[in-house]
Design a protein around this motif. Structure first.
Motif: not given
Length: 258
Positions: A192, A203, A206-207
């Protein structure tokens, strides 16, 4: 600003401990408002006596379900039926299923098929299929340690001078924390990150949650993901870059160049 997310909290009293209650609802408050709070079990059974006080303190509605046949759990069926009834009212944004029972795996999957968020709460022994069926899964050992430390066995008292000289433990529970999955985190960062290798910390979280719903920094002895990353300074770099629209700082993380 209060979180307007409406949640239905359904507790399988046969597969949950009353000791988690305070920590449970503090955790749920992070995700939304517990608009419905119901708990299922055979309240004629002395095994559920510990729940009676917390039901009053937390204003949880008890749902009586007699055990019609020995060895069969009618509580699960009652909870599932109520969950589907609540689903079709279209009044809720998500469900909190409190149980370590894999029988709720299909229920969690069905609720998610309808676009609702499912938070699971259960012990570390919870079967993997139920954990994976939830958007996020929180192990209740963390909540029990946070919410009711006085219920743990009291350690032997030491002189005040000795106690004051001892460092404060950062872990949220007393047993030895497992090893941080550094390689797993590093691989997600590779996927990412931008051209310079940086990715927003949010992020990353979240991943991680998409791939491992049970991931929680507290399992590894850290309060937040940022603390966990800082604690793995040999593997990761953490920097503040800019500010968020709300005025807070924006954290970025990357794999430390070898």
């Amino acid at each position: 600003m209060p979180n307007k997310t409406r949640l239905a909290v359904l507790i399988d009293a046969d597969n949950a401990s009353a000791a988690i209650t305070e920590g449970l609802f503090e955790e749920i408050a992070k995700y939304g408002t517990a608009s419905v709070k119901r708990m299922y079990g055979d309240w004629t059974s002395p095994n559920l006596g510990s729940w009676k006080k917390v039901m009053l303190d937390q204003s949880i509605q008890p749902i009586q379900q007699f055990a019609y046949t020995k060895g069969k759990n009618a509580t699960d069926s009652a909870l599932i039926i109520d969950a589907m009834d609540l689903l079709y009212t279209r009044r809720f944004d998500g469900f909190c299923l409190v149980s370590s029972d894999s029988d709720f795996t299909r229920l969690a999957a069905r609720l998610r098929e309808e676009g609702l968020v499912v938070y699971g709460f259960g012990e570390e022994k919870t079967p993997k299929p139920f954990v994976a069926a939830c958007d996020k899964f929180i192990y209740t050992e963390i909540l029990r340690a946070d919410a009711t430390p006085e219920q743990e066995a009291a350690p032997e008292k030491k002189p005040a001078a000795v106690r004051e000289s001892e460092p404060q433990a950062e872990a949220t529970h007393t047993k030895k924390a497992p090893k941080v999955p550094v390689q797993f985190i590093a691989k997600i960062l590779d996927d990412i990150s931008d051209e310079d290798g940086w990715a927003q910390l949010g992020a990353l979280g979240t991943n991680i949650g998409k791939l491992r719903p049970e991931f929680d920094p507290r399992i590894y002895g850290f309060r937040k993901l940022s603390d966990l990353i800082k604690g793995q300074a040999a593997h990761f770099e953490l920097q503040v870059k800019g500010a968020s629209p709300t005025g807070g700082t924006v954290l970025y993380v990357r794999n430390r160049p070898q």
